[in-house]
Design a protein around this motif. Structure first.
Motif, mmCIF file in Angstrom:
data_model
loop_
_atom_site.group_PDB
_atom_site.id
_atom_site.type_symbol
_atom_site.label_atom_id
_atom_site.label_comp_id
_atom_site.label_asym_id
_atom_site.label_seq_id
_atom_site.Cartn_x
_atom_site.Cartn_y
_atom_site.Cartn_z
ATOM 1 N N ASN A 32 56.505 23.426 43.999
ATOM 2 C CA ASN A 32 55.786 23.689 43.360
ATOM 3 C C ASN A 32 56.491 22.533 42.134
ATOM 4 O O ASN A 32 57.549 21.577 43.047
ATOM 5 C CB ASN A 32 57.115 25.049 42.550
ATOM 6 C CG ASN A 32 58.204 24.406 42.465
ATOM 7 O OD1 ASN A 32 59.227 23.764 41.833
ATOM 8 N ND2 ASN A 32 59.079 25.811 43.302
ATOM 9 N N VAL A 33 55.637 22.426 41.341
ATOM 10 C CA VAL A 33 55.419 21.646 39.735
ATOM 11 C C VAL A 33 57.386 21.178 39.684
ATOM 12 O O VAL A 33 57.402 19.793 39.476
ATOM 13 C CB VAL A 33 54.774 21.542 38.807
ATOM 14 C CG1 VAL A 33 54.827 20.977 37.933
ATOM 15 C CG2 VAL A 33 53.438 22.292 38.942
ATOM 16 N N ALA A 34 58.326 22.245 39.281
ATOM 17 C CA ALA A 34 59.536 22.278 39.023
ATOM 18 C C ALA A 34 59.915 21.086 40.157
ATOM 19 O O ALA A 34 60.883 20.183 39.370
ATOM 20 C CB ALA A 34 59.831 23.438 38.988
ATOM 21 N N HIS A 35 59.711 21.408 41.187
ATOM 22 C CA HIS A 35 60.732 20.467 42.319
ATOM 23 C C HIS A 35 60.220 18.744 42.205
ATOM 24 O O HIS A 35 60.854 18.578 42.601
ATOM 25 C CB HIS A 35 60.366 21.042 43.468
ATOM 26 C CG HIS A 35 61.349 22.090 43.924
ATOM 27 N ND1 HIS A 35 61.063 23.278 44.365
ATOM 28 C CD2 HIS A 35 62.671 21.901 44.403
ATOM 29 C CE1 HIS A 35 62.313 23.911 44.390
ATOM 30 N NE2 HIS A 35 63.102 23.285 45.042
ATOM 31 N N ILE A 36 59.028 19.185 41.695
ATOM 32 C CA ILE A 36 58.411 17.606 42.073
ATOM 33 C C ILE A 36 58.751 17.206 40.783
ATOM 34 O O ILE A 36 59.836 15.801 40.865
ATOM 35 C CB ILE A 36 56.684 17.304 42.172
ATOM 36 C CG1 ILE A 36 56.511 17.753 43.674
ATOM 37 C CG2 ILE A 36 56.671 15.852 41.985
ATOM 38 C CD1 ILE A 36 54.911 18.318 44.206
#
Length: 123
Positions: free
Chosen positions: A81-85
């Motif tokens: 997910n974008v938050a982890h990246i």
């Protein structure tokens, strides 16, 4: 190469050695940090979710070591997910790849961060 899966480490080792890297393996961030305290690597291919110490925590500790800002860190994980990246990149990672991976993906990402010549990434 830091990953709790021996299968993933074996596959990554074959790919990285094929790209002419010397490979040291660790099954969690704590063991990887011990290795880095003795000698920092040029690069770390790093899983996120591991027991004992996860990849993000390891990266923070490594980055605070003398010279710890130098190794290139490429997260290699199922976290997509974008938050982890965004968290990985803002926390000090140089690149981010998703599992499953292959030789071309690793070579391209290592070329992008300057670890191998761009032409070699196409081998």
């Amino acid at each position: 190469m830091v990953d709790d899966s021996s299968v993933v480490r074996k596959i990554a080792r074959r790919i990285l050695e094929g790209l002419e890297f010397q490979v040291t393996e660790a099954e969690d961030g704590s063991k990887a940090l011990e290795i880095c305290q003795r000698q920092l690597p040029d690069a770390v291919l790093l899983d996120w979710n591991m027991p004992v110490m996860d990849g993000f925590e390891f990266m923070g500790h490594m980055r605070r070591l003398p010279g710890g800002d130098q190794p290139k860190v490429v997260f290699c994980t199922t976290e997509n997910n974008v938050a982890h990246i965004a968290q990985a990149l803002s926390g000090g990672a140089n690149e981010y790849i998703m599992k499953p991976f292959d030789k071309d993906i690793i070579a391209d990402k290592f070329a992008e961060v300057g670890l191998i010549p761009v032409g070699q990434a196409m081998v």
